[in-house]
Design a protein around this motif. Sequence first.
Motif, PDB file in Angstrom:
ATOM      1  N   CYS A 129       0.723  -1.191   0.126  1.00 33.83           N
ATOM      2  CA  CYS A 129      -0.063  -0.004  -0.061  1.00 33.83           C
ATOM      3  C   CYS A 129       0.823   1.178   0.047  1.00 33.83           C
ATOM      4  O   CYS A 129       0.334   2.386  -0.235  1.00 33.83           O
ATOM      5  CB  CYS A 129      -0.909  -0.040   1.226  1.00 33.83           C
ATOM      6  SG  CYS A 129      -2.065  -1.302   1.430  1.00 33.83           S
ATOM      7  N   GLY A 130       2.298   1.183   0.311  1.00 37.91           N
ATOM      8  CA  GLY A 130       3.007   2.331   0.222  1.00 37.91           C
ATOM      9  C   GLY A 130       2.973   3.231   1.477  1.00 37.91           C
ATOM     10  O   GLY A 130       2.871   4.489   1.352  1.00 37.91           O
ATOM     11  N   THR A 131       2.866   2.452   2.733  1.00 40.53           N
ATOM     12  CA  THR A 131       2.900   3.432   3.843  1.00 40.53           C
ATOM     13  C   THR A 131       4.194   3.912   4.520  1.00 40.53           C
ATOM     14  O   THR A 131       4.263   4.227   5.553  1.00 40.53           O
ATOM     15  CB  THR A 131       2.027   2.626   4.837  1.00 40.53           C
ATOM     16  OG1 THR A 131       2.589   1.491   5.413  1.00 40.53           O
ATOM     17  CG2 THR A 131       0.685   2.330   4.448  1.00 40.53           C
ATOM     18  N   TYR A 132       5.323   3.738   3.417  1.00 39.25           N
ATOM     19  CA  TYR A 132       6.566   4.033   4.055  1.00 39.25           C
ATOM     20  C   TYR A 132       6.928   5.173   4.976  1.00 39.25           C
ATOM     21  O   TYR A 132       7.686   5.124   5.938  1.00 39.25           O
ATOM     22  CB  TYR A 132       7.563   3.819   2.983  1.00 39.25           C
ATOM     23  CG  TYR A 132       7.772   2.183   2.281  1.00 39.25           C
ATOM     24  CD1 TYR A 132       7.775   1.355   2.968  1.00 39.25           C
ATOM     25  CD2 TYR A 132       7.544   2.363   0.882  1.00 39.25           C
ATOM     26  CE1 TYR A 132       7.573   0.044   2.479  1.00 39.25           C
ATOM     27  CE2 TYR A 132       7.648   0.983   0.317  1.00 39.25           C
ATOM     28  CZ  TYR A 132       7.765  -0.125   1.092  1.00 39.25           C
ATOM     29  OH  TYR A 132       7.696  -1.167   0.401  1.00 39.25           O
ATOM     30  N   VAL A 133       6.249   6.238   4.364  1.00 37.89           N
ATOM     31  CA  VAL A 133       6.460   7.708   4.984  1.00 37.89           C
ATOM     32  C   VAL A 133       5.850   7.568   6.364  1.00 37.89           C
ATOM     33  O   VAL A 133       6.720   7.854   7.502  1.00 37.89           O
ATOM     34  CB  VAL A 133       5.761   8.850   4.306  1.00 37.89           C
ATOM     35  CG1 VAL A 133       5.939  10.132   5.147  1.00 37.89           C
ATOM     36  CG2 VAL A 133       6.339   8.780   2.974  1.00 37.89           C
ATOM     37  N   ARG A 134       4.853   6.865   6.683  1.00 37.38           N
ATOM     38  CA  ARG A 134       4.329   6.738   8.101  1.00 37.38           C
ATOM     39  C   ARG A 134       4.924   5.643   9.090  1.00 37.38           C
ATOM     40  O   ARG A 134       5.225   6.022  10.130  1.00 37.38           O
ATOM     41  CB  ARG A 134       2.847   6.222   8.006  1.00 37.38           C
ATOM     42  CG  ARG A 134       1.952   7.817   7.435  1.00 37.38           C
ATOM     43  CD  ARG A 134       0.435   7.549   7.671  1.00 37.38           C
ATOM     44  NE  ARG A 134      -0.071   8.753   7.197  1.00 37.38           N
ATOM     45  CZ  ARG A 134      -1.264   8.698   7.579  1.00 37.38           C
ATOM     46  NH1 ARG A 134      -2.201   8.112   8.213  1.00 37.38           N
ATOM     47  NH2 ARG A 134      -1.898  10.176   7.040  1.00 37.38           N
ATOM     48  N   ILE A 135       5.493   4.584   8.249  1.00 39.00           N
ATOM     49  CA  ILE A 135       6.333   3.578   8.957  1.00 39.00           C
ATOM     50  C   ILE A 135       7.561   4.462   9.559  1.00 39.00           C
ATOM     51  O   ILE A 135       7.647   4.224  10.644  1.00 39.00           O
ATOM     52  CB  ILE A 135       6.789   2.592   8.067  1.00 39.00           C
ATOM     53  CG1 ILE A 135       5.388   1.604   7.744  1.00 39.00           C
ATOM     54  CG2 ILE A 135       7.804   1.693   8.927  1.00 39.00           C
ATOM     55  CD1 ILE A 135       5.743   0.649   6.554  1.00 39.00           C
ATOM     56  N   PHE A 183      -6.518  -3.669  -5.133  1.00 36.63           N
ATOM     57  CA  PHE A 183      -5.739  -2.922  -6.358  1.00 36.63           C
ATOM     58  C   PHE A 183      -6.376  -3.271  -7.763  1.00 36.63           C
ATOM     59  O   PHE A 183      -5.679  -3.266  -8.889  1.00 36.63           O
ATOM     60  CB  PHE A 183      -4.106  -3.105  -6.356  1.00 36.63           C
ATOM     61  CG  PHE A 183      -3.516  -2.705  -5.065  1.00 36.63           C
ATOM     62  CD1 PHE A 183      -3.110  -1.401  -4.745  1.00 36.63           C
ATOM     63  CD2 PHE A 183      -3.120  -3.847  -4.057  1.00 36.63           C
ATOM     64  CE1 PHE A 183      -2.797  -1.162  -3.549  1.00 36.63           C
ATOM     65  CE2 PHE A 183      -2.566  -3.510  -3.006  1.00 36.63           C
ATOM     66  CZ  PHE A 183      -2.370  -2.116  -2.795  1.00 36.63           C
ATOM     67  N   ASN A 204      -2.859   9.431   3.366  1.00 39.02           N
ATOM     68  CA  ASN A 204      -1.870   8.101   3.274  1.00 39.02           C
ATOM     69  C   ASN A 204      -2.266   7.381   2.174  1.00 39.02           C
ATOM     70  O   ASN A 204      -1.290   6.923   1.326  1.00 39.02           O
ATOM     71  CB  ASN A 204      -2.816   7.053   4.572  1.00 39.02           C
ATOM     72  CG  ASN A 204      -1.697   6.024   5.031  1.00 39.02           C
ATOM     73  OD1 ASN A 204      -0.692   5.646   4.143  1.00 39.02           O
ATOM     74  ND2 ASN A 204      -1.967   5.245   5.937  1.00 39.02           N
ATOM     75  N   GLN A 249      -0.303   9.218  -0.663  1.00 39.40           N
ATOM     76  CA  GLN A 249       1.054   8.859  -0.598  1.00 39.40           C
ATOM     77  C   GLN A 249       1.320   7.500  -1.277  1.00 39.40           C
ATOM     78  O   GLN A 249       2.225   7.172  -1.678  1.00 39.40           O
ATOM     79  CB  GLN A 249       1.716   8.973   0.956  1.00 39.40           C
ATOM     80  CG  GLN A 249       1.504  10.756   1.454  1.00 39.40           C
ATOM     81  CD  GLN A 249       1.815  10.686   2.749  1.00 39.40           C
ATOM     82  OE1 GLN A 249       1.558   9.789   3.562  1.00 39.40           O
ATOM     83  NE2 GLN A 249       2.362  12.023   3.214  1.00 39.40           N
ATOM     84  N   GLY A 250       0.361   6.441  -0.630  1.00 40.06           N
ATOM     85  CA  GLY A 250       0.224   5.078  -1.417  1.00 40.06           C
ATOM     86  C   GLY A 250       0.300   5.242  -2.712  1.00 40.06           C
ATOM     87  O   GLY A 250       0.829   4.453  -3.701  1.00 40.06           O
ATOM     88  N   ILE A 296       3.736   6.033  -4.197  1.00 45.71           N
ATOM     89  CA  ILE A 296       4.684   4.815  -4.046  1.00 45.71           C
ATOM     90  C   ILE A 296       4.473   3.943  -4.910  1.00 45.71           C
ATOM     91  O   ILE A 296       5.318   3.416  -5.439  1.00 45.71           O
ATOM     92  CB  ILE A 296       4.681   4.221  -2.424  1.00 45.71           C
ATOM     93  CG1 ILE A 296       4.892   5.413  -1.529  1.00 45.71           C
ATOM     94  CG2 ILE A 296       5.381   3.097  -2.416  1.00 45.71           C
ATOM     95  CD1 ILE A 296       6.161   5.808  -1.411  1.00 45.71           C
ATOM     96  N   ILE A 312      11.552   0.637   1.399  1.00 52.79           N
ATOM     97  CA  ILE A 312      11.567   1.917   2.194  1.00 52.79           C
ATOM     98  C   ILE A 312      12.454   2.666   1.982  1.00 52.79           C
ATOM     99  O   ILE A 312      12.548   3.871   2.073  1.00 52.79           O
ATOM    100  CB  ILE A 312      11.294   1.447   3.825  1.00 52.79           C
ATOM    101  CG1 ILE A 312      11.036   2.684   4.584  1.00 52.79           C
ATOM    102  CG2 ILE A 312      12.622   0.832   4.335  1.00 52.79           C
ATOM    103  CD1 ILE A 312      10.446   2.484   6.006  1.00 52.79           C
ATOM    104  N   ALA A 332      11.992   5.055  -0.836  1.00 53.93           N
ATOM    105  CA  ALA A 332      10.739   5.615  -0.831  1.00 53.93           C
ATOM    106  C   ALA A 332      11.057   7.336  -0.838  1.00 53.93           C
ATOM    107  O   ALA A 332      11.883   7.669   0.105  1.00 53.93           O
ATOM    108  CB  ALA A 332       9.786   5.319   0.233  1.00 53.93           C
ATOM    109  N   PRO A 357      11.384  10.889   0.740  1.00 50.48           N
ATOM    110  CA  PRO A 357      11.285  11.106   2.511  1.00 50.48           C
ATOM    111  C   PRO A 357       9.691  12.171   2.852  1.00 50.48           C
ATOM    112  O   PRO A 357       9.311  11.783   3.674  1.00 50.48           O
ATOM    113  CB  PRO A 357      12.526  11.918   2.858  1.00 50.48           C
ATOM    114  CG  PRO A 357      13.258  12.325   1.251  1.00 50.48           C
ATOM    115  CD  PRO A 357      12.544  11.328   0.412  1.00 50.48           C
TER     116      PRO A 357
END
Lengths: 169, 746
Positions: A134-140, B404, B650, B653-654, B657, B688, B691, B693
């Motif tokens: 899902c691409g939650t890396y910023v929040r991780i 998806f 969220n 942003q997802g 990514i 990660i 990704a 920042p």
Amino acid sequence: MAYTLKVNGQSKTVDVPADTPLLWVLREALDLQGTKFGCGAAQCGACTVHLNGVAIRSCVTPVVSANGKAVTTIEGLSPDGTHPCQIAWQDVDVPQCGYCQAGQIMSAAALLAKKPKPTDKDIDEALNGNLCRCGTYVRIRAAVHKAAELAAAGKPAGSPSGARLGGRE
Amino acid sequence: MDRRLFLKISAIAGGGVALGFVTEEQALAQRGGAMAPPPDVHNYITVAADGTVTITAKNPEVGQGVRNMLPMMIADELDVDWKSVKTVQADYDDSKFVGQSAGGSTATPNNWTPMRQVGAAGRLMFVTAAAQTWNVPAAELSTGSGKVYHKASGKSISYGELAPAVAKLPTPDLAQVKLKDPKDYKIIGVTKPGTEVPKIVTGQPIFAIDVKVPGMLCAVFEKCGVFGGKVASANLDEIKKLPGVKHAFIIDRPDVTEPVIPRDPGLESGVVIVADHYYQAAAARKKLKVTWNEGARASHSSAKYAAKAQEMSKSAPQRTIRKDGDPEGTLKSAAKVVKAQYSYPFIAHAPLEPQNCTAHFQGDKIEIWTNSQTPGGGRRMVSDLLGIPEKNVITHMVRGGGGFGRRLTNDYMVEAAYISKQVNAPVKLIWTREDDMRHDYYRPGGWQNLEAGLDASGKLVAWQNHFISYGEGETFVGSGAMGPTEFPQRFVPNYALHASVQPLAIRTGALRAPSSNAFAFVIQSFIDELAHAAGKDPVAFRLEILESVPAVAAAPAPGAGGRGGGFAPPGMNADRMKGVVKLAAEKSGWGKTKLPKGTGMGIGFHFSHQGYFAEVAQVSVSADNKIKLEKVWVAADVGSHIINPGAADNICQGGIIDGISEMMGQEITIENGKVVQGNFDKHTMLRISEAPPVIEVHYLKSTFNPTGLGEPALPPILPAVANAIFAASGKRLRDLPLKNLGFSWA
């Protein structure tokens, strides 16, 4: 063959073939389904657990190599869901689908045990084996920093920050 | 304006989601069903004596956040505190609910009015009950925090106390119910963390793959690597002797002879192994030896597709989809002509939770636990296959580990149902990652041969595209179409869209922001080429195109390729798009920031699923083509309200990514009719360390009703990054994925 593991502090004996992946021993023989199947090839990290305190991919770890060792899963990370990572993940509201997050948290918890004040680079290195579709890396990243702060502040279990745990469904 | 739009479910395809929107009436007519009754408040809201408000979320949750978002709309109008709310997931039940699907970013636009009406109707029912209890006029009563107040007498009563009386009241006419003034919202527009997060972080078994039924067996299903391949022989006798194995059998299905493979062909041929546990079935599968009759599709390969595409690119198009004005003549007389070919590969969905489904067949009925995005379509397919009425297919909706678009098709649901019937026991079917990656409904690859003309002032005057896709005759494969209103149609006076197709051996379907996820890259990268050819700033050039709509534009006809609110009517509102382009430029400091050598900014915009998005990426590129994505700015116009802002950020942003994952590393290739890639080592996903920042998300609040966010944030990031790479390095990238061009993450 019978194997004895110390799972989340309790001694468990399972009778399965030696090459059975630890992941499926946890999920099927021990009914600990918080550890997730994602790839079966140590590519995604959804199955991350601690083996003697070290984060490993349980989908490629045969049960025989865990024999006699201590296994910690997401269910056993804290007695009441108040490990700093568990609280921080809620405070930051990290998950979208949530499927990878148990693995992310287990990798993060292993990192914090070694490095209580990790940098972004430390986080990237320690969690690079954990994919988030899902691409939650910023929040991780934000949640790991937050967990480090909570741990440093010595937030006890049941702290206000963790109050949400017992709350709504 | 209250004409509700529903995602079109194709009955012919048997459960897949077709392209575009239809009205609720049309959707129901297609299903052959009667008009569903209007929402009944009692199906959504129950209040316990202690004041706990239980609100049902009717749509499937696959991470998009509807489990929160739908109840938030109800709770706000109901006038209760969010902390008193408990959300529950509905089962699939078309006698109670409409639109129980997850796709097309439709949950917000389709439910904005009805869910608020449900909440407001519920509030009115509590007011009515209080008025009856106190014998006072309802007009003298007010509400707040789950209580009804009578100012004149100073009395108050909680919803919990009124609940037994409310349970006996009918739902009022929703159309007559007064909705709140938006300035009085207390929940809508205020971040509410996911209600299932506490369970997620403690590892509770809430996903489909965690479902357990007493006496349940576990199944694996080996299918031919070539679509439609059949089992010639298999060592079933040996397999049946292995530990834990209870059943092993062959499924033999009729050939799929259609030149274009149906969107959701349902049950396929293969070998099933059923054991007490998954680890036993998986271990037995390793010993399975199958001889396949692969059929004619085994001659297909990516190399042959590419060669044929180049041949078609040089030939006259098979057909013309749209022509406005005189593109050929204008290109001949244009001051400048730019030509380029772009390409993009097949890609897989790969939601992190592998496909799985639990089914329990019991005589004339079957119970199903599924993470499907279209449980209604799956239910219909199961009903057809097993020959039992749809109402006897009891369909539980269980949280999915991502969707998806992969779970718009219900192949794995049909398989589990069939296997449960064959072995007459509850069965959980689990696919491996390789099963998933090699039996997907892929985002179709394609090629676009573009040619555009600029006049002496650098204005875009002609645009021509020879679109190379897959299909047969006038039929495109699933999600492989381009419609007659694709941008920049109607923004350039001389426009032509031509198409040629070739047959395809694999299944295709909708991947998050279908078509848009590839087309935005092509169109917005090519527009960047045109801006540079015109000697104009890429933002200014885009605004110039958006300003070129004729004052009296004939409404373009909806086309076969109209997708999820694409550019077809009601169509893209150029003013809203200009708004987000300007916002993205402003927030990123476009043209004002002095960037070091080797660093650049790029912009892209795209309209899809009724959402307006412009994105700027700042990228550094090293001499050896290592890319660092330093920062991304997202500007969005999805209407008047962001219902759950934290979740919205969220998801946006997802989407970013996800888009850059696709761009860098994702490609499915075919050799001998089979998909080569099987796992995340070959079909990579952003990690990660790669990704960005910071991904800033900015919303331009407009007066329009809110629309969805699951998809439209994704498409513009691909051209934004590609254009930033050009700005940083002078390298124009026209073929995805970037790893094939020698690029990698720094």
